[in-house]
Scaffold this active site. Structure first.
Site, PDB file in Angstrom:
ATOM      1  N   HIS A   1      -6.654   8.197  -2.734  1.00 42.01           N
ATOM      2  CA  HIS A   1      -5.379   8.155  -1.985  1.00 42.01           C
ATOM      3  C   HIS A   1      -5.393   9.204  -0.868  1.00 42.01           C
ATOM      4  O   HIS A   1      -5.027   8.904   0.274  1.00 42.01           O
ATOM      5  CB  HIS A   1      -4.230   8.394  -2.970  1.00 42.01           C
ATOM      6  CG  HIS A   1      -2.865   8.467  -2.358  1.00 42.01           C
ATOM      7  ND1 HIS A   1      -1.843   7.602  -2.698  1.00 42.01           N
ATOM      8  CD2 HIS A   1      -2.322   9.321  -1.438  1.00 42.01           C
ATOM      9  CE1 HIS A   1      -0.751   7.903  -1.990  1.00 42.01           C
ATOM     10  NE2 HIS A   1      -1.013   8.954  -1.232  1.00 42.01           N
ATOM     11  N   GLU A   2      -5.824  10.427  -1.191  1.00 39.73           N
ATOM     12  CA  GLU A   2      -5.781  11.508  -0.191  1.00 39.73           C
ATOM     13  C   GLU A   2      -6.827  11.297   0.910  1.00 39.73           C
ATOM     14  O   GLU A   2      -6.546  11.529   2.085  1.00 39.73           O
ATOM     15  CB  GLU A   2      -5.972  12.875  -0.854  1.00 39.73           C
ATOM     16  CG  GLU A   2      -4.895  13.251  -1.878  1.00 39.73           C
ATOM     17  CD  GLU A   2      -3.473  13.003  -1.423  1.00 39.73           C
ATOM     18  OE1 GLU A   2      -3.183  13.105  -0.215  1.00 39.73           O
ATOM     19  OE2 GLU A   2      -2.633  12.677  -2.271  1.00 39.73           O
TER      20      GLU A   2
ATOM     21  N   CYS B   1       3.959   8.554  -2.734  1.00 41.68           N
ATOM     22  CA  CYS B   1       3.424   9.344  -1.631  1.00 41.68           C
ATOM     23  C   CYS B   1       4.572  10.147  -1.033  1.00 41.68           C
ATOM     24  O   CYS B   1       5.660   9.595  -0.823  1.00 41.68           O
ATOM     25  CB  CYS B   1       2.821   8.405  -0.592  1.00 41.68           C
ATOM     26  SG  CYS B   1       2.088   9.258   0.815  1.00 41.68           S
TER      27      CYS B   1
ATOM     28  N   HIS C   1      -5.676   8.971   3.543  1.00 42.88           N
ATOM     29  CA  HIS C   1      -4.795   9.557   4.570  1.00 42.88           C
ATOM     30  C   HIS C   1      -5.613  10.068   5.762  1.00 42.88           C
ATOM     31  O   HIS C   1      -5.144  10.022   6.904  1.00 42.88           O
ATOM     32  CB  HIS C   1      -3.994  10.735   3.991  1.00 42.88           C
ATOM     33  CG  HIS C   1      -2.740  10.328   3.265  1.00 42.88           C
ATOM     34  ND1 HIS C   1      -1.710   9.651   3.866  1.00 42.88           N
ATOM     35  CD2 HIS C   1      -2.335  10.552   1.989  1.00 42.88           C
ATOM     36  CE1 HIS C   1      -0.725   9.460   2.983  1.00 42.88           C
ATOM     37  NE2 HIS C   1      -1.089   9.989   1.839  1.00 42.88           N
TER      38      HIS C   1
HETATM   39 NI    NI Z   1       0.120  10.099   0.138  1.00 43.62          NI
END
Ligand code: NI
Length: 188
Positions: free
Chosen positions: A145-146, A103, A149
């Site tokens: 993953h995004e 990341c 966030h």
């Molecule tokens: Ni990330």
């Protein structure tokens, strides 16, 4: 276009829930996305979410290059560069797999994170077009993953075995262990 400053682990913007963008085609969203693309490319990342550049809006960009998906035969494992506003996803299977992730907000660190193997995701692109896709493998992983966030989650918070959190320079030890296992399997 402008290179943006990336928030690193510990900055509170990374653990806050981002807000919906009222108009995905707004000029400031387009500009944000252009700057995010430049920032992601500069950091040699494959994805970036707006909170990582200190903007609490539900905007992500990602790509899943075919070479990262080369052990996965399905075309849904790869994706061209995509920008999505207000994205959501749903798993299409309960099956999860463990894969290495990095990341840009946690530079120099890699961890093995469980993610759904197959998902359907949707959102709006900055030209106002609705996008809906099925994704598998690495493509599904980067989207999860995004979107995490946007909900204030960074990948170590998803890990189930923190012994698999490693500085990049030490990762070879895991790869050596995997190789040794493969060699032993081959010998049997
Ligand atoms: Ni990330």
């Amino acid at each position: 276009m402008t290179l943006l400053k990336i928030a690193r682990m510990g900055h509170p913007v990374l653990t806050r829930r981002a807000e919906q963008a009222a108009d995905p085609t707004a000029r400031d969203i387009r500009r944000l996305i252009e700057d995010m693309v430049e920032t992601m490319d500069d950091g040699q990342g494959v994805g970036l979410a707006a909170p990582q550049v200190h903007v609490g809006r539900r905007v992500i960009i990602f790509k899943a290059p075919a070479e990262r998906a080369d052990d996965e035969i399905e075309p849904s494992a790869a994706s061209a560069l995509t920008a999505l506003v207000n994205p959501v996803f749903e798993p299409l299977t309960d099956d999860m797999s463990l894969g290495w992730e990095g990341c840009l907000s946690i530079p120099g660190i890699t961890g093995a994170v469980p993610r759904y193997l197959r998902i359907r995701y949707s959102g709006v692109d900055p030209s106002g077009r609705e996008i809906e896709r099925e994704a598998s493998g690495f493509h599904a992983r980067v989207v999860q993953h995004e979107i995490d966030h946007l909900d204030g989650l960074i990948f170590p918070m998803r890990m189930t075995d923190l012994s698999l959190l490693s500085f990049n320079e030490e990762l070879r030890h895991f790869i050596e262990v995997e190789r040794a296992d493969e060699d032993r399997d081959a010998a049997e």
